[in-house]
Scaffold this active site. Structure first.
Site, PDB file in Angstrom:
ATOM      1  N   ARG A  57       0.848  -1.205   0.000  1.00  0.00           N
ATOM      2  CA  ARG A  57       0.000   0.000   0.000  1.00  0.00           C
ATOM      3  C   ARG A  57       0.882   1.253   0.000  1.00  0.00           C
ATOM      4  O   ARG A  57       0.488   2.307  -0.488  1.00  0.00           O
ATOM      5  CB  ARG A  57      -0.954   0.011   1.200  1.00  0.00           C
ATOM      6  CG  ARG A  57      -1.750   1.312   1.312  1.00  0.00           C
ATOM      7  CD  ARG A  57      -3.017   1.165   2.149  1.00  0.00           C
ATOM      8  NE  ARG A  57      -2.813   0.505   3.406  1.00  0.00           N
ATOM      9  CZ  ARG A  57      -2.249   1.085   4.492  1.00  0.00           C
ATOM     10  NH1 ARG A  57      -1.827   2.330   4.445  1.00  0.00           N
ATOM     11  NH2 ARG A  57      -2.101   0.395   5.586  1.00  0.00           N
ATOM     12  N   TYR A 110     -15.319  16.471 -15.887  1.00  0.00           N
ATOM     13  CA  TYR A 110     -15.823  15.096 -15.806  1.00  0.00           C
ATOM     14  C   TYR A 110     -16.820  15.040 -14.636  1.00  0.00           C
ATOM     15  O   TYR A 110     -16.547  15.589 -13.556  1.00  0.00           O
ATOM     16  CB  TYR A 110     -14.646  14.138 -15.586  1.00  0.00           C
ATOM     17  CG  TYR A 110     -15.097  12.788 -15.112  1.00  0.00           C
ATOM     18  CD1 TYR A 110     -15.914  11.990 -15.907  1.00  0.00           C
ATOM     19  CD2 TYR A 110     -14.747  12.301 -13.856  1.00  0.00           C
ATOM     20  CE1 TYR A 110     -16.368  10.758 -15.463  1.00  0.00           C
ATOM     21  CE2 TYR A 110     -15.187  11.068 -13.407  1.00  0.00           C
ATOM     22  CZ  TYR A 110     -15.995  10.308 -14.214  1.00  0.00           C
ATOM     23  OH  TYR A 110     -16.445   9.101 -13.774  1.00  0.00           O
ATOM     24  N   ASP A 181      -6.409  18.232 -14.660  1.00  0.00           N
ATOM     25  CA  ASP A 181      -6.691  16.893 -15.175  1.00  0.00           C
ATOM     26  C   ASP A 181      -6.349  16.917 -16.672  1.00  0.00           C
ATOM     27  O   ASP A 181      -7.022  17.589 -17.461  1.00  0.00           O
ATOM     28  CB  ASP A 181      -8.173  16.571 -14.934  1.00  0.00           C
ATOM     29  CG  ASP A 181      -8.563  15.190 -15.451  1.00  0.00           C
ATOM     30  OD1 ASP A 181      -7.855  14.645 -16.316  1.00  0.00           O
ATOM     31  OD2 ASP A 181      -9.599  14.665 -14.996  1.00  0.00           O
ATOM     32  N   LYS A 206      -7.762   5.707 -19.143  1.00  0.00           N
ATOM     33  CA  LYS A 206      -8.063   6.157 -20.501  1.00  0.00           C
ATOM     34  C   LYS A 206      -6.832   5.979 -21.396  1.00  0.00           C
ATOM     35  O   LYS A 206      -6.371   4.877 -21.561  1.00  0.00           O
ATOM     36  CB  LYS A 206      -8.560   7.603 -20.441  1.00  0.00           C
ATOM     37  CG  LYS A 206      -9.711   7.799 -19.436  1.00  0.00           C
ATOM     38  CD  LYS A 206     -10.901   6.961 -19.813  1.00  0.00           C
ATOM     39  CE  LYS A 206     -12.125   7.029 -18.920  1.00  0.00           C
ATOM     40  NZ  LYS A 206     -12.028   7.216 -17.517  1.00  0.00           N
TER      41      LYS A 206
HETATM   42  C1  PLP Z   1     -11.479  13.533 -17.704  1.00  0.00           C
HETATM   43  C2  PLP Z   1     -11.669  12.445 -16.695  1.00  0.00           C
HETATM   44  N1  PLP Z   1     -11.051  12.562 -15.513  1.00  0.00           N
HETATM   45  C3  PLP Z   1     -11.190  11.606 -14.562  1.00  0.00           C
HETATM   46  C4  PLP Z   1     -11.989  10.501 -14.755  1.00  0.00           C
HETATM   47  C5  PLP Z   1     -12.131   9.470 -13.671  1.00  0.00           C
HETATM   48  O1  PLP Z   1     -11.276   8.403 -13.919  1.00  0.00           O
HETATM   49  P1  PLP Z   1     -11.521   6.907 -13.390  1.00  0.00           P
HETATM   50  O2  PLP Z   1     -12.786   6.420 -14.009  1.00  0.00           O
HETATM   51  O3  PLP Z   1     -10.287   6.190 -13.830  1.00  0.00           O
HETATM   52  O4  PLP Z   1     -11.640   6.988 -11.907  1.00  0.00           O
HETATM   53  C6  PLP Z   1     -12.639  10.337 -15.981  1.00  0.00           C
HETATM   54  C7  PLP Z   1     -13.491   9.155 -16.227  1.00  0.00           C
HETATM   55  O5  PLP Z   1     -14.175   9.050 -17.213  1.00  0.00           O
HETATM   56  C8  PLP Z   1     -12.477  11.349 -16.973  1.00  0.00           C
HETATM   57  O6  PLP Z   1     -13.110  11.271 -18.158  1.00  0.00           O
END
Ligand code: PLP
Length: 392
Positions: A57, A110, A181, A206
């Site tokens: 962890r 998101y 992000d 992704k």
């Molecule tokens: C732009 C973006 N950031 C963060 C996330 C969250 O990622 P995760 O599903 O791997 O937790 C997503 C999920 O679709 C996303 O599209």
């Protein structure tokens, strides 16, 4: 071993075979914990006097290999890896705030990030102000307790591009950190740290993984910030498994090749759809007609604009449902960035937590279909859209 079969079953085969050969790829260290010959050795590791692993962890050799690749690619100082993008996002934010603090965030994000900022942080008495980062004067929203600004390089699902340099300069004038992000852009398209961001987060589920088979998240920043985030992460515990660390490291080897092809295909598909009579608007920063095109050219590498686009269909919600049904070879998937082209319907998937008023304010319509352009031959993708659009 002169012991009972039960004892032999649990004790044999525990030693790593000694060998002078070096494995060509780093093996998977599928071990939750590590053993030591004595207490001094463990103490030295805890005190930072020798390098070693204690408990997965906290860290694991496979995570360290992954971090080395990510830090090198993003050109940051240090990284931490997590079991999902949301874990990377929430740990990065929680490490920077306490009860009574304030955050400014973009209003097109998101859906999971939006919900975390809006509802989850509320429980900790952390106030979040959502603003239109492109048009509003961000200066006037800073307060003495504003600790950070949170945004996406290419916003989900409207593909807006926000000027990172401008936002980061204002953040630093107010002693706040900028967390970005960069999931939709990837480090191939944009490196926010070079433009002044303090922390970059990814849903590695992704493009970084790119094959729709791993959930993971990563954070890159300076060493002190990563130490701080790692401490928070270690207590909440969303650790990345040794197997997923390994498969993500392997996937990263082809990131540039994949992203380039995703971007080339997305641009051609956007250009095709833009001219189609059943499409009201295409959201893609690579289009000359996009309001973000000149900024994207400045901020992004090699004239690449990402693999994601959205389209507003004539016929609204019904047209979206029909197109999803008739595009038989292109799957409807509430995710993105796999090798195959896929579709998502933000109001019913990623952004379903937003109510009608919030969707309207963010500019996300019920006729908006999001497309994750895959690696197929672009002529095949276009002809499938052509056929399907004829049928709706
Ligand atoms: C732009 C973006 N950031 C963060 C996330 C969250 O990622 P995760 O599903 O791997 O937790 C997503 C999920 O679709 C996303 O599209």
């Amino acid at each position: 071993m002169n012991k009972d079969i039960m004892t032999r079953l649990v004790r044999l085969g525990e030693k790593i075979p000694q060998s002078t050969s070096i494995p060509k790829t780093v093996p998977i260290y599928m071990s939750s914990s590590f053993s030591f010959d004595d207490v001094e050795t463990l103490e030295d590791i805890y005190n930072g006097e020798s390098k070693g692993y204690v408990y997965s962890r906290i860290s694991n050799p496979g995570q360290d290999v992954l971090k080395e690749v990510i830090v090198g690619v993003e050109e940051g100082q240090a990284a931490q890896v997590y079991s999902s993008g949301m874990a990377a996002i929430s740990m990065s934010i929680l490490a920077h705030v306490k009860s009574g603090d304030h955050i400014i965030a973009g209003n097109v994000l998101y859906g999971g990030s939006y919900q975390f900022l809006k509802d989850e942080l509320n429980k900790f008495n952390i106030e979040v102000t959502f603003i239109d980062l492109k048009n509003e004067n961000i200066e006037k929203y800073f307060k003495s307790n504003t600790k950070l600004v949170y945004m996406e390089t290419i916003s989900n699902p409207l593909m807006e591009v926000i000027e990172i340099k401008r936002i980061s300069t204002i953040c630093h004038e107010h002693n706040a950190k900028l967390i970005i992000d960069n999931t939709f852009a990837t480090p191939v398209v944009c490196q926010p740290l070079k433009l002044g961001a303090d922390v970059v987060v990814y849903s590695a589920t992704k493009y970084l993984c790119g094959h729709s088979d791993v959930m993971a998240g990563v954070v890159i920043s300076d060493k002190d910030t990563i130490d701080k985030i790692s401490h928070t992460g270690c207590l909440y515990g969303p650790t990345l498994s040794p197997f997923d660390s390994w498969i993500l490291t392997r996937s990263l080897r082809t990131l540039k090749l994949r992203v380039k092809q995703h971007c080339d295909n997305a641009l051609k598909l956007a250009q095709y759809l833009e001219k189609h009579e059943k499409v009201k608007k295409v959201y893609y920063p690579g289009l000359a007609s996009s309001e973000y095109n000149s900024l994207a050219k400045e901020m992004f590498n090699d004239n690449l604009f990402g693999g994601m686009l959205s389209v507003d269909l004539v016929g609204g919600e019904k047209a979206v449902w029909d197109l999803i049904r008739v595009l038989e070879n292109i799957k409807f998937v509430p995710s993105l960035a796999g090798v195959a082209t896929s579709l998502s319907y933000p109001v019913k998937t990623s952004h379903r937590a937003m109510n009608d008023e919030e969707l309207k304010k963010a500019g996300i319509s019920k006729g908006l279909l999001r497309i994750s352009t895959g690696l197929e031959n672009i002529d095949d993708i276009i002809s499938e859209f052509e056929e399907a659009l004829k049928r709706i």
